[in-house]
Every structure is written in structure tokens, then in C-alpha cells.
Write a protein that holds these residues in place. Structure first.
Motif, PDB file in Angstrom:
ATOM      1  N   ARG A  93      22.381  60.469 -24.443  1.00 26.91           N
ATOM      2  CA  ARG A  93      21.374  60.136 -25.456  1.00 26.91           C
ATOM      3  C   ARG A  93      20.828  61.380 -26.136  1.00 26.91           C
ATOM      4  NH1 ARG A  93      15.782  59.220 -25.735  1.00 26.91           N
ATOM      5  NH2 ARG A  93      15.484  59.853 -23.576  1.00 26.91           N
ATOM      6  N   VAL A  94      20.638  62.446 -25.378  1.00 25.26           N
ATOM      7  CA  VAL A  94      20.120  63.721 -25.885  1.00 25.26           C
ATOM      8  C   VAL A  94      21.036  64.834 -25.398  1.00 25.26           C
ATOM      9  CG1 VAL A  94      18.167  65.316 -25.898  1.00 25.26           C
ATOM     10  CG2 VAL A  94      17.751  62.850 -25.851  1.00 25.26           C
ATOM     11  N   LYS A  95      21.306  65.794 -26.292  1.00 22.99           N
ATOM     12  CA  LYS A  95      22.230  66.874 -25.940  1.00 22.99           C
ATOM     13  C   LYS A  95      21.736  68.190 -26.542  1.00 22.99           C
ATOM     14  CE  LYS A  95      27.197  67.874 -26.113  1.00 22.99           C
ATOM     15  NZ  LYS A  95      28.521  67.391 -26.618  1.00 22.99           N
ATOM     16  N   ARG A  96      21.978  69.273 -25.824  1.00 18.94           N
ATOM     17  CA  ARG A  96      21.577  70.592 -26.318  1.00 18.94           C
ATOM     18  C   ARG A  96      22.575  71.055 -27.370  1.00 18.94           C
ATOM     19  NH1 ARG A  96      17.948  73.724 -24.080  1.00 18.94           N
ATOM     20  NH2 ARG A  96      18.128  72.669 -22.059  1.00 18.94           N
ATOM     21  N   ASN A  97      22.055  71.449 -28.555  1.00 25.30           N
ATOM     22  CA  ASN A  97      22.950  71.890 -29.626  1.00 25.30           C
ATOM     23  C   ASN A  97      23.251  73.389 -29.518  1.00 25.30           C
ATOM     24  OD1 ASN A  97      20.701  73.236 -30.636  1.00 25.30           O
ATOM     25  ND2 ASN A  97      20.324  71.746 -32.282  1.00 25.30           N
ATOM     26  N   LYS A  98      23.956  73.909 -30.497  1.00 25.24           N
ATOM     27  CA  LYS A  98      24.365  75.313 -30.453  1.00 25.24           C
ATOM     28  C   LYS A  98      23.195  76.262 -30.520  1.00 25.24           C
ATOM     29  CE  LYS A  98      28.910  74.438 -32.519  1.00 25.24           C
ATOM     30  NZ  LYS A  98      29.821  74.721 -33.662  1.00 25.24           N
ATOM     31  N   LYS A  99      22.068  75.792 -31.077  1.00 23.14           N
ATOM     32  CA  LYS A  99      20.870  76.630 -31.145  1.00 23.14           C
ATOM     33  C   LYS A  99      20.053  76.555 -29.856  1.00 23.14           C
ATOM     34  CE  LYS A  99      20.326  76.130 -36.162  1.00 23.14           C
ATOM     35  NZ  LYS A  99      19.395  75.686 -37.237  1.00 23.14           N
ATOM     36  N   GLY A 100      20.540  75.788 -28.912  1.00 24.35           N
ATOM     37  CA  GLY A 100      19.821  75.661 -27.651  1.00 24.35           C
ATOM     38  C   GLY A 100      18.733  74.615 -27.668  1.00 24.35           C
ATOM     39  N   GLU A 101      18.694  73.801 -28.738  1.00 25.89           N
ATOM     40  CA  GLU A 101      17.661  72.775 -28.858  1.00 25.89           C
ATOM     41  C   GLU A 101      18.184  71.429 -28.355  1.00 25.89           C
ATOM     42  OE1 GLU A 101      15.642  74.467 -32.984  1.00 25.89           O
ATOM     43  OE2 GLU A 101      17.363  73.111 -33.067  1.00 25.89           O
ATOM     44  N   MET A 102      17.303  70.684 -27.712  1.00 24.45           N
ATOM     45  CA  MET A 102      17.667  69.351 -27.250  1.00 24.45           C
ATOM     46  C   MET A 102      17.475  68.361 -28.398  1.00 24.45           C
ATOM     47  SD  MET A 102      18.639  69.693 -24.098  1.00 24.45           S
ATOM     48  CE  MET A 102      18.442  68.192 -23.137  1.00 24.45           C
ATOM     49  N   LYS A 103      18.547  67.715 -28.839  1.00 22.87           N
ATOM     50  CA  LYS A 103      18.515  66.815 -29.983  1.00 22.87           C
ATOM     51  C   LYS A 103      19.111  65.455 -29.629  1.00 22.87           C
ATOM     52  CE  LYS A 103      16.851  69.625 -33.156  1.00 22.87           C
ATOM     53  NZ  LYS A 103      15.593  69.340 -33.883  1.00 22.87           N
ATOM     54  N   ASN A 104      18.545  64.409 -30.270  1.00 21.67           N
ATOM     55  CA  ASN A 104      19.105  63.073 -30.080  1.00 21.67           C
ATOM     56  C   ASN A 104      20.525  63.003 -30.614  1.00 21.67           C
ATOM     57  OD1 ASN A 104      16.834  61.921 -28.899  1.00 21.67           O
ATOM     58  ND2 ASN A 104      15.918  61.421 -30.879  1.00 21.67           N
ATOM     59  N   VAL A 105      21.361  62.264 -29.921  1.00 26.20           N
ATOM     60  CA  VAL A 105      22.755  62.101 -30.306  1.00 26.20           C
ATOM     61  C   VAL A 105      22.956  60.685 -30.849  1.00 26.20           C
ATOM     62  CG1 VAL A 105      25.137  62.055 -29.474  1.00 26.20           C
ATOM     63  CG2 VAL A 105      23.533  63.746 -28.567  1.00 26.20           C
ATOM     64  N   SER A 106      23.722  60.579 -31.915  1.00 25.02           N
ATOM     65  CA  SER A 106      24.028  59.255 -32.468  1.00 25.02           C
ATOM     66  C   SER A 106      25.184  58.655 -31.668  1.00 25.02           C
ATOM     67  CB  SER A 106      24.403  59.373 -33.945  1.00 25.02           C
ATOM     68  OG  SER A 106      24.741  58.118 -34.480  1.00 25.02           O
ATOM     69  N   TYR A 130      16.816  56.534 -16.358  1.00 21.16           N
ATOM     70  CA  TYR A 130      16.689  57.775 -17.120  1.00 21.16           C
ATOM     71  C   TYR A 130      17.116  58.970 -16.268  1.00 21.16           C
ATOM     72  CZ  TYR A 130      14.490  61.784 -19.397  1.00 21.16           C
ATOM     73  OH  TYR A 130      14.258  63.015 -19.980  1.00 21.16           O
ATOM     74  N   ARG A 131      17.940  59.838 -16.829  1.00 24.61           N
ATOM     75  CA  ARG A 131      18.407  61.041 -16.148  1.00 24.61           C
ATOM     76  C   ARG A 131      18.237  62.244 -17.079  1.00 24.61           C
ATOM     77  NH1 ARG A 131      18.276  57.718 -12.859  1.00 24.61           N
ATOM     78  NH2 ARG A 131      19.825  57.105 -11.285  1.00 24.61           N
ATOM     79  N   LYS A 132      17.679  63.311 -16.532  1.00 27.63           N
ATOM     80  CA  LYS A 132      17.497  64.530 -17.316  1.00 27.63           C
ATOM     81  C   LYS A 132      18.192  65.679 -16.608  1.00 27.63           C
ATOM     82  CE  LYS A 132      14.003  67.407 -19.581  1.00 27.63           C
ATOM     83  NZ  LYS A 132      12.565  67.608 -19.842  1.00 27.63           N
ATOM     84  N   TYR A 133      19.126  66.277 -17.330  1.00 31.60           N
ATOM     85  CA  TYR A 133      19.869  67.412 -16.806  1.00 31.60           C
ATOM     86  C   TYR A 133      19.578  68.634 -17.670  1.00 31.60           C
ATOM     87  CZ  TYR A 133      22.306  63.594 -14.468  1.00 31.60           C
ATOM     88  OH  TYR A 133      22.595  62.481 -13.733  1.00 31.60           O
ATOM     89  N   GLU A 134      20.168  69.741 -17.330  1.00 30.74           N
ATOM     90  CA  GLU A 134      19.860  70.985 -18.046  1.00 30.74           C
ATOM     91  C   GLU A 134      20.264  70.919 -19.509  1.00 30.74           C
ATOM     92  OE1 GLU A 134      20.787  75.810 -17.787  1.00 30.74           O
ATOM     93  OE2 GLU A 134      21.382  74.488 -16.153  1.00 30.74           O
ATOM     94  N   ASP A 135      21.404  70.302 -19.806  1.00 29.31           N
ATOM     95  CA  ASP A 135      21.914  70.308 -21.181  1.00 29.31           C
ATOM     96  C   ASP A 135      22.005  68.937 -21.839  1.00 29.31           C
ATOM     97  OD1 ASP A 135      22.312  73.117 -21.316  1.00 29.31           O
ATOM     98  OD2 ASP A 135      24.154  72.913 -20.150  1.00 29.31           O
ATOM     99  N   TYR A 136      21.641  67.906 -21.116  1.00 26.44           N
ATOM    100  CA  TYR A 136      21.706  66.568 -21.725  1.00 26.44           C
ATOM    101  C   TYR A 136      20.836  65.584 -20.956  1.00 26.44           C
ATOM    102  CZ  TYR A 136      25.039  65.364 -18.011  1.00 26.44           C
ATOM    103  OH  TYR A 136      25.637  65.142 -16.801  1.00 26.44           O
ATOM    104  N   GLU A 137      20.561  64.447 -21.625  1.00 25.92           N
ATOM    105  CA  GLU A 137      19.800  63.366 -21.019  1.00 25.92           C
ATOM    106  C   GLU A 137      20.512  62.047 -21.259  1.00 25.92           C
ATOM    107  OE1 GLU A 137      15.839  63.272 -22.565  1.00 25.92           O
ATOM    108  OE2 GLU A 137      15.529  65.436 -22.327  1.00 25.92           O
ATOM    109  N   THR A 138      20.343  61.115 -20.323  1.00 22.61           N
ATOM    110  CA  THR A 138      20.831  59.754 -20.516  1.00 22.61           C
ATOM    111  C   THR A 138      19.657  58.803 -20.327  1.00 22.61           C
ATOM    112  OG1 THR A 138      21.421  59.501 -18.183  1.00 22.61           O
ATOM    113  CG2 THR A 138      23.131  60.344 -19.668  1.00 22.61           C
ATOM    114  N   GLY A 139      19.841  57.574 -20.727  1.00 20.74           N
ATOM    115  CA  GLY A 139      18.768  56.588 -20.616  1.00 20.74           C
ATOM    116  C   GLY A 139      18.795  55.642 -21.802  1.00 20.74           C
TER     117      GLY A 139
END
Length: 789
Positions: free
Chosen positions: A126-139, A186-195
């Protein structure tokens, strides 16, 4: 405080504008769907005990069905092997059967949420860290569409929490909605989230959840109800030739598996049915019968648009259906030798004869031009259909005009429109449809100007006629034998025809001020005005006792006069008494109590009635909750209690039955009320109280006597019909007494006459809401009077 009614205006909806049609995405294929269902306890929590998923694996090598069942340990005594064999026997298919048990409810809910998300997205985050290191929602892209029957219940059960929003904005649509939160998964990891959080608006007559993201859930209930006349999953199963195994109950593993299988197979078959009928929308976005007519309009109709001034002008003349007794002296009086007559295809016939699908413009007329048309009509009333689109702005005093009204205190103003009445009005400047003007009986009149459709064209087919012609090609029965293959096409064309008019009058939004795509006040007002014109011809020729929108209650002699009086308009008026009293052409006796409240009885003792205001009450009968309004024996007892001299003595056993109400949580208001009832009743901690107010929870509300020193009744919640009945302190005879004494708002009963108003300075208020107002606790249990409609 004493209340009265006063005339009001509803705000003009927005001006419809041309919109570019968007191309719909393809329907989900069978292997892109999964049927989903839950089993729960029957207590107030409706706590999850299992979740079932049925889906197809399809590739170039193989095609088979998979059933995944997750359950609380010990819930299903039946072995997976036995259940698998039974399901294969019922379906005739090879099944891969996966069964897993969990020690606790929390573990089961977490696993069910994870499995639901996995089925939807197949591992996409659902959420993933982009190249800038920011956590962003994924489509994320839906891989399989979830399918449920009564999804509000199943999603509510699966969720940890449901958040209600009375003004949810979803793709430009605003209204009551809900967010189902899957917090456990809901799961939160270092580089991504699910839920998963699923947002949905409550739409349609039954307030079904319409999800924000297509595919996260498809509730097939409205489509199955409209296309198959299947109001529950058991009837859906019968349509498919599959048993729901209702007698085995929720602790049967095969029962749970078959629920998911029936849901899956129904979604596939319903999609196929729609595609065979040429439906261009998406099956999973079907809301109601209006969806069918709107698709017809999209395929075959090029609309025309009014200017802002024309739009506002025509809106002033628009009114919906009118109901009620025609003379206050008719109310509660014995009537005899009655026929219930009905205009033949009122909306369809009026639309065809007005040729509304040929209209492509509107033009202003001077007062003189309006007077010339009225003169022609006076000389030749059969010209009505030629000039039926005429709308006239007038000022004067009128004996008989339609009005919107609201309820308020004697010295205050209404804040909301609450229905329609016929009234005498003085000093009134307004716009009237031609049909209303012809029966307004002015004593002082000044015609100001008019508006009428013009510039007819021929490229648009008449959809009213098309629906009528096409439906006749698919009779449901031939020589008494049901033709199975014709059932869906017949229903399809019936839905399309019945809902076409509604497309022209469709208003959306929380305040009903957003015009639908096909809204056209001139078309809508012309059709309803024409129907009222026909009904007033019936009334005036037959001395009718009562009107519904397109039907009336007359004597036998009056019926014949009405048929004759309508001949010049070439529209039929048929004897439909048998709709009220099966196999009867004449009612021997009857009584009218108010709007949508009348009863008839035949010479052979058959009874039929309408009873607006009683449908919300239930009693315990034969081990089930039976609606007072829809159980013939119970309904007759209510009328007998109030009119024993007409209908005989009531069964005392039925009258002594305890009454209660049903609830289903689909709004924040009801959720809060139920939570408060449960908190007071069982002294629950706050965390437990929250669970009782989740979306989809349902049960019963029982009125009990006020405590000493108070006049306010106490309401108690329960979750089985036996408890609901035993908790109640009120009997059916109490409801029958209050209902029988109540008056509708159609007349000034205090002064025993028709309402009379001064037409100056009418306030503009909130539009009439078709849903029952659930704004406070008393509205959930007291007898809400909606007879103004």
C-alpha cells in the motif's frame, strides 16, 4: 407544542450540463472474481467465527474452483473431507478445499483480513519508499474483485472498526458513507507498508455500500434483487440451482462453503445476463433499476439542455406523485361497491403521447400566445398532448394547486420540505404545468408568460415505446407455462421502462441539489403534470374518493364514467381491484383513513389494505419477526381493531402480541444510538460498546414503559426475535390505537376543511428526503408519519 404545516419551496437543483462519457473498463472475468462470506455468532457483537473465499484458478493448463475457509477452532464439527465431497456433488465441479483453524477470534480476524487483501492485490504493498527516501502511497491494481451478498454486514464483521461519515465525498458524489478499517492486518516495515481501508458510500433504495475503488467489494444484492427478484441468498441459490442449506445453519462447514460458492457463481451469471442485454456499464457498479434506464439513455438518447432561466422556470412547476383522499368528509366513512382503477402505463403512456424524446429545444411564449393555446384546448381537449409541454407563469387566487409543505410550530417557519398536498392559495405567483393549470380553478388570474418544448426531431427513438415493444417479445408465461429464458429479458425491459421517467427527475447529493446527468425539469414536469391532468379528469368525472399517483378509488358507476371521460386523451383506465383483492373485480366495503391508508373487503371475505406508517413495526409470529404491514392476518387485525363495524372483530391473541422494531447500522447516528442503548442496558465497558456499533450489525429495538416521574419511553436492544418480544412493554393494540387515531397532513382537520394559504413569502427549505429521518433516538422507535409524500 402545537404544530401546523406551511407551504415551502425546494431549492432549484444545479443546471445540467453536457458531459463527455467515459469509456467503462471491461467487466471482471470469472477467474477475476472471488465470492466472500462470513459466519458469526448471533449475539449483539456479531463476532466472526469463520470466513469463506471461493474463486477459480484458470490458465491454459487447468480450470478448477478453490475454496479457502478460515475458522475458529471447534466452530465447524463437520470434516473438510466430507464438506469437499458434498460441495463437489452440489456443483458438479472439481474443488480444491483449503481449511485452517485458529485458536482465538483475534487470530482469525487477522488471518481473514490478510487473506482478503491477498485475494485483492496478490502481495502489492500500500505504501512504498521512493527513490527520494519518502514513504508514498502506491496505486495498487486489483487482481480479483471481492463479491459479497449484503456486503455491509460481512465487511463490518471482518473490520476491527468502522468509521461513519455523513458527508463522504467520493468521485463528486456526496452522502452518507463508511470506512471499513482492517487494522489487524496492517503491517509496517522499513521500506513499505501493507493494509486495507475500504471506503464506501451508501447508495440505492437499500443503502448498499458502493466502494470508492472498484473491485475492493461488489455487493450483488441490488442486482440480484432487481434482475432475479432474489431478495436473499437462498433465493439466489434457487435461481442458480444450488442449495443454500439454510436448515443446517452457520455451524455447518458445507453451509459456509456453499454461501461463498453461490455468491461467486451468482456474480458470474449476473454479469453474463447484463452483457447479453447489451448493458454498457460495469456489473459491479449496478446500484438500482435506475442503472438500467440510464444505460438505455446513454445508448439511445441525445439530450437537450435548458438555459439557466428556463431551468429555473420549469423547476417551479415540478411536483412528484400526489396521494390522499379527495374530500375530508370521506375520511373514516364506510364506503361500498368500490373499484380500484389504474391509468394504463401512466408514465410510459404520457411520455409516448407527449413525444418527449423528440424534444430538442424550448421557447418562451407571451401571455397572449398562452391564452390562444388555452382557448384551443377549451374547444378541443384532445389537443392536450400536442400542447402538454406548456408551462405557464401565473399570478392570482386558486382553489386547487399542488404545494410542497413543511411541519413547524404555529409561530415559526419550516426548515425542511416534507411532502405534497392540494390546497387553496391566494396571492400566489408561480409556474404551473399545463395539466395542473387546467384544474387549478382560478378566481383571479393574470397570465405572465409561458415556456414550451419546440423544434421536434426524429433521430431519437422513443425509449418508452421501445421498452414496451421489447418487453412484449419476452412473455414470462405462455399457456400458463413459465418460459425460463424470457425471465431476465422481460425483467430488464420492465426495469428500463419503469425507471425512464426517473432519469429526467434525478437529483443527487446530500441535499438533493445536484442534477443528474439526464435531469430536465421541463420533461419531468410535463410528464407528471400530464398524469395529474388525467387523474383529475378521473376525479371530476367519477367523484372519486381517493387518489394515488396514477390510480383512484371510485364507485362502480364512477369507474365507468372515468373510462369514458378519458377517451379523448386515448389513455386507458383499468380495473385493478384484483391487485388489492385477489380474483375480485369489486370491493363490497371499504374505508379511507388517509394517504396510502385504505382497506377493502370483498363479498366473499377477501381483505386487502395499504397502511403507511405500520411497516416499521414487527411482532413475533410462528417463531419469526413478521411485519405488521406485510402479514395479511396481522394487518387485518389492525384494521379490525379500528373498524370492527366494517371488518369484524380482531383476533385478540394477535392484538396482545408485543411489538418491536428492527435496526441495521448504516449511519453514525444509528451507530451511536445503538451503542448508548447497549451501554445502559448491559453496563458494558467502552471498548465493548464500540463493537456493538459497527457497520452491518443488526437486531431489534423494544419500547418499554417510562420510569416513574418521566414520560420518555426506554428503548432496549436485542439480537434475537424472542428477546425483542419479551422485552417490549407495548402491544399491537397500542400501535393500532395510535395509528388509527393519527391524521395525515392532507387536510386541516382542526377546521375540517382543505388547507388554505397566502402564497406570498414562501421560504426555501431543505429538499424532501426519501429516507426516514434518523436524527434522534425517538425516531427509531416512534411511529414516523411519512404520509405527506
Amino acid at each position: 407544542m402545537a404544530t401546523t404545516i406551511k407551504p415551502v419551496l425546494e431549492p432549484c437543483p444545479s443546471l445540467p450540463e453536457p458531459k463527455k462519457s467515459r469509456k467503462n473498463k471491461p467487466n471482471w472475468k470469472p477467474h477475476q472474481l472471488f465470492g466472500f462470506d462470513t459466519e458469526t455468532t448471533r449475539c449483539g457483537l456479531k463476532e466472526i467465527r469463520s470466513s469463506q473465499f471461493a474463486y477459480y484458478i484458470h490458465n491454459w493448463k487447468e480450470h478448477y474452483m478453490v475454496i479457502d475457509i478460515l475458522a475458529l477452532k471447534g466452530w465447524f464439527p463437520e470434516s473438510p473431507e466430507v464438506a469437499k465431497n458434498r460441495v463437489e456433488g452440489y456443483t458438479g465441479e472439481t474443488i480444491v478445499f483449503n481449511f485452517k483453524e485458529f485458536d482465538t477470534v483475534d487470530e482469525l480476524r487477522e488471518a481473514s483480513q490478510l487473506h482478503y487483501e491477498k485475494m485483492l492485490y496478490e502481495g502489492q504493498v500500500r505504501v512504498k519508499r521512493n527513490k527520494k527516501g519518502e514513504m508514498k502511497n502506491v496505486s495498487r491494481k486489483i487482481k480479483r474483485c471481492a463479491v459479497a451478498f449484503n456486503a455491509n454486514f460481512d465487511l463490518g464483521v471482518l473490520s476491527d472498526k468502522t468509521i461513519f461519515d455523513d458527508e463522504m465525498n467520493m468521485g463528486g458524489m456526496v452522502g452518507a458513507g463508511v470506512e471499513y478499517r482492517f487494522n489487524s492486518s496492517y503491517r509496517k516495515y522499513e521500506d513499505y507498508e501493507t493494509g486495507l481501508r475500504i471506503k464506501a458510500l451508501y447508495l440505492g433504495a437499500k443503502s448498499m455500500p458502493y466502494v470508492s475503488k472498484r473491485g475492493e467489494c461488489w455487493d450483488i444484492q441490488p442486482l440480484a434483487r432487481e434482475l432475479w427478484n432474489a431478495g436473499n441468498l437462498a433465493t439466489v441459490g434457487m435461481t442458480l440451482g444450488l442449495p443454500k442449506l439454510t436448515d443446517e445453519g452457520e455451524t455447518s462447514l458445507t453451509y459456509g462453503a456453499m454461501d461463498a460458492v453461490i455468491t461467486l457463481k451468482a456474480s458470474i451469471e449476473l454479469t453474463k445476463n447484463l452483457e447479453e442485454m447489451g448493458f454498457t456499464g460495469n456489473a459491479d457498479r449496478f446500484i438500482s433499476g435506475a442503472t438500467v434506464s440510464k444505460d438505455m439513455m446513454k445508448r439511445h438518447y441525445t439530450p437537450f439542455y435548458l438555459s439557466q432561466s428556463q431551468h429555473e422556470f420549469a423547476w417551479k412547476a415540478y411536483y412528484g406523485g400526489m396521494t390522499g383522499a379527495l374530500d375530508i368528509m370521506t375520511i373514516r366513512k364506510p364506503l361500498s361497491n368500490l373499484i380500484y382503477g389504474d391509468l394504463d402505463g401512466a408514465y410510459n403512456a404520457s411520455g409516448q403521447k407527449l413525444e418527449v424524446f423528440k424534444w430538442c429545444d424550448a421557447e418562451w411564449l407571451s401571455a397572449y400566445e398562452c391564452e390562444l393555446i388555452l382557448k384551443k384546448l377549451e374547444e378541443d381537449p384532445s389537443l392536450f398532448w400536442k400542447y402538454g409541454s406548456l408551462h405557464i407563469e401565473v399570478e392570482g387566487d386558486f382553489e386547487n394547486v399542488p404545494l410542497r409543505v413543511g411541519v413547524c410550530g404555529e409561530n415559526s417557519q419550516p426548515t425542511k420540505s416534507q411532502g405534497l398536498i392540494w390546497s387553496k392559495v391566494t396571492n400566489y405567483r408561480t409556474v404551473m404545468a399545463l395539466g395542473d393549470f387546467l384544474h387549478s380553478r382560478p378566481s383571479r388570474l393574470n397570465i405572465i408568460k409561458g415556456l414550451m418544448a419546440s423544434s421536434k426531431r426524429n433521430e431519437n427513438p422513443c425509449l418508452f415505446k421501445m421498452c414496451d415493444v421489447e418487453r412484449k417479445k419476452f412473455p414470462k408465461k405462455i399457456d400458463g407455462v413459465t418460459i425460463i429464458k424470457n425471465l431476465v429479458p422481460n425483467t430488464w425491459w420492465k426495469l428500463a421502462g419503469n425507471c425512464l421517467y426517473g432519469s429526467f427527475a434525478n437529483r443527487n447529493g446530500k441535499d438533493r441539489t445536484d442534477s443528474g446527468k439526464w435531469f430536465n425539469g421541463l420533461v419531468a414536469s410535463s410528464i407528471t403534470g400530464a398524469i395529474r391532468h388525467c387523474m383529475w379528469i378521473v376525479n371530476e368525472s367519477s367523484d372519486a374518493y381517493y387518489n394515488d399517483t396514477d390510480s383512484g378509488l371510485t364507485t362502480v358507476e364512477g369507474f365507468e364514467k372515468a373510462v369514458k371521460a378519458l377517451e379523448h386523451l386515448d389513455i386507458g383506465f383499468s380495473n385493478k381491484t384484483s391487485d388489492e383483492l385477489p380474483d375480485c373485480d369489486v370491493a363490497q366495503i371499504g374505508v379511507v383513513q388517509g394517504s396510502k391508508r385504505y382497506a377493502l373487503k370483498s363479498e366473499c371475505g377477501k381483505f386487502g389494505a395499504k397502511c403507511h406508517g405500520l411497516g416499521m413495526w414487527y411482532i413475533l409470529k410462528d417463531g419469526k419477526a413478521k411485519s405488521v404491514a406485510h402479514d395479511e392476518e396481522v394487518l387485518e387485525a389492525v384494521w379490525q381493531f379500528n373498524y370492527p363495524h366494517l371488518f369484524g372483530e380482531a383476533d385478540e391473541t394477535i392484538l396482545q402480541s408485543k411489538v418491536f422494531r428492527k435496526f441495521s447500522i448504516k449511519s453514525r447516528t444509528i451507530s451511536n444510538i445503538i451503542k448508548e442503548y447497549c451501554r445502559r442496558q448491559w453496563e458494558l465497558p467502552l471498548l465493548e460498546v464500540e463493537k456493538h456499533g459497527k457497520a452491518g450489525n443488526f437486531g431489534f429495538l423494544s419500547p418499554t414503559m417510562p420510569i416513574k416521574g418521566s414520560s420518555k419511553m426506554i428503548v432496549k436492544a436485542s439480537f434475537d426475535v424472542e428477546s425483542a418480544s419479551s422485552l417490549s412493554d407495548f402491544k399491537l393494540e397500542h400501535v393500532a390505537l395510535m395509528w388509527g387515531m393519527a391524521n395525515d397532513k392532507k387536510f386541516d382537520y382542526k377546521n375540517l376543511k382543505r388547507w388554505e394559504f397566502d402564497g406570498r413569502n414562501m421560504p426555501t427549505v431543505e429538499a424532501f428526503d426519501l429516507l426516514v429521518n434518523d436524527g434522534n433516538a425517538s425516531n427509531l422507535i416512534t411511529n414516523v408519519d411519512r404520509s405527506l409524500r
